[in-house]
Design a protein around this motif. Structure first.
Motif, mmCIF file in Angstrom:
data_model
loop_
_atom_site.group_PDB
_atom_site.id
_atom_site.type_symbol
_atom_site.label_atom_id
_atom_site.label_comp_id
_atom_site.label_asym_id
_atom_site.label_seq_id
_atom_site.Cartn_x
_atom_site.Cartn_y
_atom_site.Cartn_z
ATOM 1 N N ALA A 77 0.834 -1.208 0.000
ATOM 2 C CA ALA A 77 0.000 0.000 0.000
ATOM 3 C C ALA A 77 0.864 1.252 0.000
ATOM 4 O O ALA A 77 0.587 2.219 -0.724
ATOM 5 C CB ALA A 77 -0.930 -0.005 1.217
ATOM 6 N N CYS B 189 1.481 3.700 -3.419
ATOM 7 C CA CYS B 189 1.066 5.098 -3.341
ATOM 8 C C CYS B 189 2.209 6.005 -3.812
ATOM 9 O O CYS B 189 1.988 6.970 -4.553
ATOM 10 C CB CYS B 189 0.660 5.436 -1.908
ATOM 11 N N ALA C 25 -1.325 3.268 3.236
ATOM 12 C CA ALA C 25 -1.569 4.153 2.092
ATOM 13 C C ALA C 25 -1.919 5.554 2.570
ATOM 14 O O ALA C 25 -1.547 6.545 1.937
ATOM 15 C CB ALA C 25 -2.688 3.594 1.219
ATOM 16 N N MET D 112 -5.822 3.840 -6.742
ATOM 17 C CA MET D 112 -5.883 2.672 -5.854
ATOM 18 C C MET D 112 -7.307 2.377 -5.405
ATOM 19 O O MET D 112 -7.530 1.492 -4.566
ATOM 20 C CB MET D 112 -4.981 2.913 -4.639
#
Length: 346
Positions: A27, A31, A175, A198
């Motif tokens: 995550a 990002c 994230a 995402m």
């Protein structure tokens, strides 16, 4: 030619510990990847990242996935941030001493450090959390408290920023931390771009509450504890007493008697009231409609949910949204919902 500070790429070093957790790693780095370039081209233009292990060998995640190649621990000053990611905790295993010394060196050089998931345990071993708030997942809260009684963990939020130390509960909240840093260094547009690709539709700040489980350590009966565990994992459905008894290997009569002895109510009413408390939590901390919350909590319709909600709390669900008042202590503890035998009204 040296680029102006605002145009320098954001550089992040990842320290991957033994059996690290894959989700927070993926995550966070994804990002970064999505904010580093236009579209989904993945060129490390605005951000770059380096994967490191103490030995320089490949890193093996708790699920068996392998991250390769990895470098040995580089000069901390090569990075704007160092992210340490932990995983499965075994008390008999010693802390990664090379990683511990590396984090101490980074702290001495004032390089910001981020502890994801159980990476916070390594920050504690390095002596970096003294006098600091320490964010940890609710799942590891009890373990951390037991092993490190001098550390005060925070398990009611996603992450905590203490300046040069950021700790995060892990999971998809990684994230949120990455977006938080991207917004700080590159701007909000780049952070939102990453999150939207995402399929994350909102920015969650550090104070956003973690979804909380039921904590039932004070319930003495083993079968009741197992039953509560099953109920709390299925708050969106109604499990019959017969099915509950079957899952824990006892009779309906026996589990009903044990619930009455331990909690003063039967398992059916306990389950309904627990789902209502979950509904109250959702009303306060999400923007879902009452109809959606009714369904999420396993009620047939919003009228059914509202009727029982009013009977249990003394007011309608709609009044929670209108008032926006904080949770009362005798209704739902936003940190943990403690079940303390007959001390709690069910």
């Amino acid at each position: 030619m040296t680029l102006p500070e605002a145009q320098r790429p954001l550089s992040v070093g990842f320290v991957l510990l033994n059996r690290f957790t894959l989700l927070p790693f993926a995550a966070f780095v994804d990002c970064l990847r999505l904010s580093a370039d236009e579209g989904d081209r993945s060129r490390p233009l605005r951000c770059n990242w380096t994967f490191m292990t103490s030995s320089g060998e490949s890193a093996v995640a708790s699920c068996g996935a392998i991250i390769s190649p990895c470098k040995t621990l580089r000069d901390p000053q090569a990075f704007d941030y160092i992210v340490v990611i932990g995983g499965v905790q075994e008390e008999r295993e010693k802390a990664d001493q090379r990683a511990v010394e590396y984090l101490r060196q980074a702290a001495q050089l004032n390089v910001p450090i981020i502890g994801l998931c159980t990476g916070v345990f390594t920050l504690i071993h390095a002596g970096l959390m003294a006098g600091k708030r320490c964010c940890v997942s609710w799942y590891h809260h009890g373990d951390l408290t037991r092993r490190f009684p001098d550390v005060t963990p925070v398990a009611d939020r996603l992450f905590v920023d203490e300046g040069h130390l950021i700790t995060c509960a892990g999971g998809v909240a990684a994230a949120d931390v990455a977006a938080y840093l991207i917004e700080r260094h590159l701007g909000k547009a780049w952070a939102m771009k990453s999150l939207h690709i995402m399929l994350i539709d909102e920015v969650r700040r550090g104070e956003h509450p973690q979804p909380q489980p039921v904590i039932f350590e004070r319930v003495e009966d083993r079968l009741v504890r197992r039953a509560i565990d099953i109920i709390s994992q299925h708050l969106g459905e109604v499990i019959s007493v017969e099915e509950l008894a079957k899952r824990i290997g006892t009779s309906r009569r026996n589990i009903e008697r044990k619930f009455q002895d331990e909690l003063g109510v039967g398992p059916q009413r306990f389950s309904r009231n627990l789902r209502l408390r979950y509904g109250l939590w959702l009303l306060h901390y999400t923007d879902r409609s009452i109809t959606a919350i009714s369904e999420r909590c396993g009620f047939a319709d919003s009228a059914h949910f509202s009727r029982h909600f009013r009977e249990n709390f003394g007011y309608a669900p709609s009044s929670v949204r209108k008032s926006g008042s904080p949770l009362a202590e005798n209704q739902v503890d936003p940190f943990f919902l403690h079940i303390d035998s007959h001390a709690t009204k069910w």
